[in-house]
Design a protein around this motif. Structure first.
Motif, short mmCIF file in Angstrom:
data_model
loop_
_atom_site.label_atom_id
_atom_site.label_comp_id
_atom_site.label_asym_id
_atom_site.label_seq_id
_atom_site.Cartn_x
_atom_site.Cartn_y
_atom_site.Cartn_z
N VAL A 1 1.07 -1.12 0.04
CA VAL A 1 0.10 0.17 -0.05
C VAL A 1 0.85 1.28 -0.04
CG1 VAL A 1 -1.74 1.35 1.25
CG2 VAL A 1 -1.74 -1.27 1.43
N THR A 2 0.93 2.05 -0.93
CA THR A 2 1.79 2.92 -1.30
C THR A 2 0.90 4.34 -1.45
OG1 THR A 2 1.70 2.94 -3.77
CG2 THR A 2 3.43 1.53 -2.24
N GLY A 3 1.67 5.52 -1.46
CA GLY A 3 1.12 6.83 -1.83
C GLY A 3 1.80 7.74 -0.72
N PRO A 4 1.66 9.12 -0.97
CA PRO A 4 2.29 10.07 -0.21
C PRO A 4 1.96 10.15 1.07
CG PRO A 4 0.71 11.16 -1.66
CD PRO A 4 0.78 9.88 -1.96
N SER A 5 2.88 10.99 1.82
CA SER A 5 2.61 11.00 3.26
C SER A 5 1.35 11.69 3.66
CB SER A 5 3.80 11.83 3.76
OG SER A 5 3.65 12.01 5.20
N GLY A 6 0.58 10.99 4.72
CA GLY A 6 -0.68 11.62 5.11
C GLY A 6 -2.00 10.96 4.25
N CYS A 7 -1.58 10.02 3.33
CA CYS A 7 -2.87 9.71 2.34
C CYS A 7 -3.49 8.46 3.02
CB CYS A 7 -2.12 9.04 1.20
SG CYS A 7 -1.29 7.64 1.07
N GLY A 8 -3.12 8.05 4.25
CA GLY A 8 -4.02 7.29 4.90
C GLY A 8 -3.32 5.83 5.16
N LYS A 9 -2.29 5.53 4.67
CA LYS A 9 -1.50 4.24 4.62
C LYS A 9 -1.49 3.45 5.89
CE LYS A 9 2.37 5.67 3.04
NZ LYS A 9 2.17 7.19 3.07
N SER A 10 -1.12 4.04 7.07
CA SER A 10 -1.06 3.71 8.37
C SER A 10 -2.33 3.58 8.94
CB SER A 10 -0.27 4.67 9.10
OG SER A 10 1.27 4.50 8.75
N THR A 11 -3.27 4.22 8.53
CA THR A 11 -4.60 4.14 9.02
C THR A 11 -5.35 2.65 8.59
OG1 THR A 11 -4.82 6.61 9.33
CG2 THR A 11 -7.04 5.29 9.36
#
Ligand code: ADP
Ligand code: ADP
Length: 226
Positions: free
Chosen positions: A34-44
């Protein structure tokens, strides 16, 4: 068959929306990035899939059964027995040696000291860090610490491993070692892996990549096959 399914998962922190209706399937034995820029919701998203937090709306299913509606005690038991988790910073217990850290999940699950320590030693050896078995985290390099954290995540023989920026605190070489080992063990034992990373190089270890943007799956990046 899907081992994990997310359906229309939404999650906010107060007024900040982190996920705005995410649906995805994770296939059995798959390594998904699961990728994407910082703050895009990956960890959530990872925390929702692992049952660490609950979505505000939508469903999470693990092997076809609702995960998000189970009690915290139930989800915590599942995380201890069937899931392994690896975070950016290994979060090893500073007062314990590497071997004691790795043995801990088995001791908590009721294994004998002898069995727990035997398994810990063999995982440390498999991951190339037997030499630091008696060292405490403060005496180890970042790469050694993360390989111990990986051993700790694998020692219970989980069916699913959740990894959140597992190389984020490492240099390129140490990151490659950790990723190579995680993927090697996963392939050998058909362990499913959900990997969160902002790094394209790390995502390159996965079978498939799902890209998040502003809390939603980016249709242009959906299911990039690797
Ligand atoms: P990523 O892992 O892609 O960096 P996160 O899931 O950490 O994204 O964060 C998604 C959004 O939710 C961001 O806007 C972030 O600031 C916010 N957020 C994450 N965790 C919290 C928190 N504990 N409290 C408040 N806002 C949070
Ligand atoms: P970016 O996403 O900004 O391009 P990089 O991909 O260069 O960043 O690296 C991001 C993080 O991933 C770094 O902290 C590094 O330790 C780790 N990393 C870089 N390359 C690899 C690799 N080939 N394998 C594993 N980890 C890596």
């Amino acid at each position: 068959t899907a081992v994990l399914q997310a359906r229309d998962v939404a999650r906010s922190y107060g007024a900040t929306p982190a996920l705005r209706g995410v649906s995805l399937d994770v296939a059995d034995g798959e390594i998904l990035a699961v990728t994407g820029p910082s703050g895009c919701g990956k960890s959530t998203l990872l925390h929702c899939l692992a049952g660490i937090i609950r979505p505000d709306a939508g469903e999470i299913r693990y092997r076809g059964e609702r995960l998000d509606t189970r009690s915290e005690a139930d989800r915590s038991r599942l995380r201890r027995t069937e899931f392994g988790v690896l975070f950016q910073f290994g979060q090893l217990v500073a007062e314990l040696t590497a071997a004691q850290n790795v043995a801990l999940p088995l001791l908590l699950a009721g294994a004998t000291r002898r069995n727990a320590h035997g398994a810990a030693e063999s995982w440390l050896e498999r991951l190339g860090v037997a030499g630091v078995a008696g060292a405490r985290p403060g005496e180890m390099s970042g790469g050694q610490q993360q390989r111990c954290a990986l051993a700790r995540a694998l020692v219970t023989e989980p069916r699913l491993v959740f990894a959140d920026e597992p190389t984020g605190a490492l240099d390129t070489l140490a990151g490659e070692q950790v990723m190579g080992q995680l993927v090697g063990v996963a392939r050998e034992r058909s362990v499913t892996v959900v990997l969160v990373t902002h790094s394209g190089r790390v995502a390159g270890y996965a079978d498939r990549e799902v890209v998040l943007r502003d809390g939603a799956v980016d249709p242009a990046g959906l299911g990039i096959a690797r």
